[in-house]
Write a protein that holds these residues in place. Structure first.
Motif, mmCIF file in Angstrom:
data_model
loop_
_atom_site.group_PDB
_atom_site.id
_atom_site.type_symbol
_atom_site.label_atom_id
_atom_site.label_comp_id
_atom_site.label_asym_id
_atom_site.label_seq_id
_atom_site.Cartn_x
_atom_site.Cartn_y
_atom_site.Cartn_z
ATOM 1 N N LEU B 17 -7.661 -9.296 1.111
ATOM 2 C CA LEU B 17 -6.625 -10.052 1.855
ATOM 3 C C LEU B 17 -5.855 -11.189 1.104
ATOM 4 N N LEU B 45 -10.399 -0.358 1.223
ATOM 5 C CA LEU B 45 -9.678 -1.510 2.113
ATOM 6 C C LEU B 45 -8.293 -1.972 1.577
ATOM 7 N N ARG B 46 -8.020 -1.761 0.000
ATOM 8 C CA ARG B 46 -7.119 -2.196 -0.513
ATOM 9 C C ARG B 46 -5.930 -1.224 -0.265
ATOM 10 N N GLU B 47 -6.272 0.180 0.213
ATOM 11 C CA GLU B 47 -5.116 0.984 0.603
ATOM 12 C C GLU B 47 -4.720 0.424 1.914
ATOM 13 N N ALA B 48 -5.421 0.153 2.860
ATOM 14 C CA ALA B 48 -5.150 -0.332 4.111
ATOM 15 C C ALA B 48 -4.344 -1.519 3.862
ATOM 16 N N ALA B 49 -4.867 -2.819 3.145
ATOM 17 C CA ALA B 49 -3.972 -3.897 2.953
ATOM 18 C C ALA B 49 -2.750 -3.609 2.596
ATOM 19 N N ALA B 50 -2.686 -2.703 1.789
ATOM 20 C CA ALA B 50 -1.103 -2.265 1.015
ATOM 21 C C ALA B 50 -0.316 -1.650 2.244
ATOM 22 N N SER B 51 -0.708 -1.116 3.137
ATOM 23 C CA SER B 51 0.135 -0.693 4.083
ATOM 24 C C SER B 51 0.891 -1.680 5.026
ATOM 25 N N LEU B 52 0.029 -2.685 5.199
ATOM 26 C CA LEU B 52 0.442 -4.192 5.952
ATOM 27 C C LEU B 52 1.840 -4.561 5.084
#
Lengths: 215, 251
Positions: B17, B45-52
Motif C-alpha cells: 500500500l 496483493l499488488r493486484e488487489a491494491a491495483a484495483s483500488l
C-alpha cells in the motif's frame, strides 16, 4: 489473444489498424485489458511508439484517477499523471509479466509517485509556511470519478472488509498515510495496523476473484 | 540478518500500500531479494491494491495525450536488464545470480535497519491509547468526499494538520513536534469565526510532541481552527495569542 499474456518477449504487431481500445473500455472487455497491456508493454520496451499510445489510452485514466484521489489537487494530479506516463515509457523494459500483471505494475508506479508527491507537498508546505503565514490553502477537489462496474465491484469488496481493515487500507491507499500515521490517526497499535493492512488486502484479493484471474 | 527478521514480514501489506517510510521501503525491498514467499505474496496483493486505483479511473484532458506522447519520443528508455531485475519493484527473482546485488541489498538493509530502530520507537508510543470510539468518526472525516487538508507550523514549534469536512461540520486535528508545556498549562483548541470563539477541546501532548487525532465538531462556515496555551484547567475564552490559526475554508 488470451494465451499471449505469458509469452515473454513475444512480438505483437502494433499498428494503426488495430483498435487498442479507449479509456474505460478495457474493464468490461471479455478478454480484459490485462493480457493486452502486458503485450503492449513488451513492445513499448522496444521503443514502439504506437504501442505506447495504446498503453497511454488504456492506463492514463487509471493513473490520473489514483493521483487525484491521493493528491486532491487536479493540477498536481495531471502533473503526476504525465510523470508516470513518461516513467512507463522509460522503464517498460523492467516490466516482467511473470511477476505480475501490467495493470499492477502501472498502478504501482502511479500510486508510489502520487504518495511520494503528497508527502513531499506536506513537508514543503511545512517549510514554506514557516517563512510566510500560518495559514495554508489546499485546493478542494471535485470528485470526478467515472461510474463503472469495476468501481462498483471494488466498493462492494471494500465493504466486505471489517471496519478496521477498511480504514487501514483506505487511509493508506487513498490518503497516502504511512502505517505509523494510520496508527496515530486511528489510535490503535502500529502492529495491529500492519496486520490489518495485510489481512485486509488478502480479503480484498479473495473478494475480487483471487490471484491470476484476468479482468 | 534481514532475511530472518520476523518483524519485517509483517510489513507486506503496508509495503504493497506504499504505507511505509522510505527507510522501511528500502529495508523491505532488500528483504525481498531473499524472501521468495514475500515476492509471491506481494505480487498477489499488488493486484488487489491495483484495483483500488483502477476503480478511481478518471478521464484525462485530451490535449495531454499529444504532449505526453511527444515528450516520450524525446525521452530515452532504460535498456533491458538481463542479470538484474528491479528489486525495488519486487522483481528480485534474478538477484540470486548476482553477488553485487546481494552486497548492495545488504548494505541498504543495514542502513535502513539503523533508521528503522528510531522509527519503531515512535510507532510503539501510540499503542497505549484507546480511542477506538473516535476512530470511526476520524475516518469518516478523513475520507469524506469534501475533505480538505491544511497544514501549518505552530508558532512555538511543531506542525499541525487539520482535515475538515464542511458537509459533516467536523474537522480532525493532528500535531507533531509540539513544544512541551509546564504542568500548569495546556494546549487548547478553538473554533474562531463569525459565531465567535468556542472551545474545541484540550489537547494531550504525547512523546515527540504528538497530539491528536482530536475530533472538532460543530464547525460552521467561516470558522478557523485556533490553538492557544491556556491554564491547565482550560479556558472558556482564549486568554493568550493563538500559536496557530488554520482556515479550512474551501473555495
Amino acid at each position: 489473444m488470451g494465451s499471449e499474456h505469458d509469452a515473454r518477449g513475444k512480438r505483437v504487431t502494433a499498428g494503426p489498424q488495430r483498435a487498442w481500445g479507449h479509456p474505460g473500455a478495457g474493464a468490461r472487455s471479455p478478454l480484459g485489458p490485462a493480457s493486452r497491456l502486458d503485450d503492449l508493454l513488451a513492445n513499448v520496451a522496444r521503443g514502439d511508439e504506437l504501442a505506447y499510445e495504446a498503453v497511454y489510452d488504456l492506463t492514463s485514466g487509471w493513473v490520473l484517477g489514483v493521483a487525484r484521489k491521493v493528491l486532491r489537487d487536479p493540477a498536481m494530479a495531471e502533473e503526476v499523471m504525465q510523470e508516470v506516463m513518461l516513467e512507463i515509457w522509460r522503464r517498460a523494459s523492467r516490466f516482467d509479466p511473470v511477476l505480475g500483471s501490467g495493470t499492477a505494475w502501472v498502478m504501482m508506479l502511479a500510486h508510489r509517485r502520487a504518495v511520494d508527491r503528497v508527502r513531499a507537498e506536506r513537508s514543503h508546505a511545512d517549510r514554506e509556511m514557516r517563512a510566510a503565514t500560518a495559514v495554508i490553502e489546499f485546493d478542494e477537489v471535485t470528485e470526478a470519478v467515472e461510474a463503472s462496474l469495476e468501481r462498483e465491484r471494488v466498493q462492494r469488496c471494500l465493504a466486505s472488509l471489517t471496519q478496521l481493515q477498511r480504514e487501514c487500507v483506505s487511509l493508506a491507499y487513498y490518503g497516502g498515510y504511512t502505517y505509523a500515521e494510520v496508527a496515530e490517526l486511528l489510535g490503535v497499535p502500529a502492529g495491529t495496523v500492519k496486520t490489518r493492512m495485510r489481512d485486509g488486502l488478502i480479503r480484498l484479493r479473495d473478494c475480487l476473484g483471487g490471484p491470476g484471474v484476468q479482468r | 540478518m534481514t532475511s530472518d527478521d520476523p518483524d519485517l514480514h509483517t510489513l507486506v501489506g503496508a509495503y504493497v500500500l506504499d504505507a511505509v517510510s522510505p527507510e522501511e521501503r528500502a529495508r523491505f525491498s532488500a528483504h525481498l531479494a531473499w524472501c521468495s514467499a514475500c515476492r509471491a505474496e506481494i505480487s498477489e496483493l499488488r493486484e488487489a491494491a491495483a484495483s483500488l486505483g483502477t476503480a478511481q479511473a478518471a478521464r484525462a484532458r485530451p490535449d495531454l495525450r499529444a504532449a505526453t506522447v511527444a515528450a516520450a519520443q524525446l525521452t530515452g528508455q532504460l535498456a533491458p536488464v538481463i542479470a538484474r531485475k528491479d528489486i525495488q519493484a519486487g522483481h528480485g527473482r534474478a538477484a540470486r545470480s548476482s553477488g553485487a546485488i546481494r552486497w548492495i541489498s545488504a548494505a541498504a538493509a543495514a542502513i535502513a535497519v539503523a533508521a528503522g530502530v528510531a522509527f519503531g520507537t515512535h510507532a510503539v508510543d501510540m499503542q497505549g491509547r484507546d480511542s477506538r470510539h473516535a476512530s470511526g468518526i476520524v475516518t469518516d472525516v478523513l475520507l469524506a468526499p469534501d475533505a480538505v487538508m491544511r497544514s501549518a507550523p505552530v508558532r512555538t514549534g511543531g506542525m499541525a494538520i487539520v482535515v475538515a469536512s464542511r458537509r459533516k461540520h467536523m474537522a480532525v486535528f493532528i500535531a507533531h513536534g509540539l513544544r512541551s508545556l509546564p504542568r500548569t498549562s495546556r494546549y487548547e483548541l478553538w473554533l474562531m469565526g463569525p459565531r465567535g470563539e468556542r472551545p474545541a477541546g484540550l489537547l494531550a501532548v504525547h512523546r515527540g510532541g504528538m497530539a491528536g487525532p482530536a475530533v472538532i465538531s460543530g464547525m460552521s462556515r467561516g470558522d478557523m481552527v485556533g490553538l492557544t496555551v491556556e491554564p491547565a484547567s482550560g479556558s472558556l475564552k482564549p486568554t493568550s495569542v493563538p500559536v496557530l490559526m488554520i482556515s479550512p475554508r474551501g473555495r
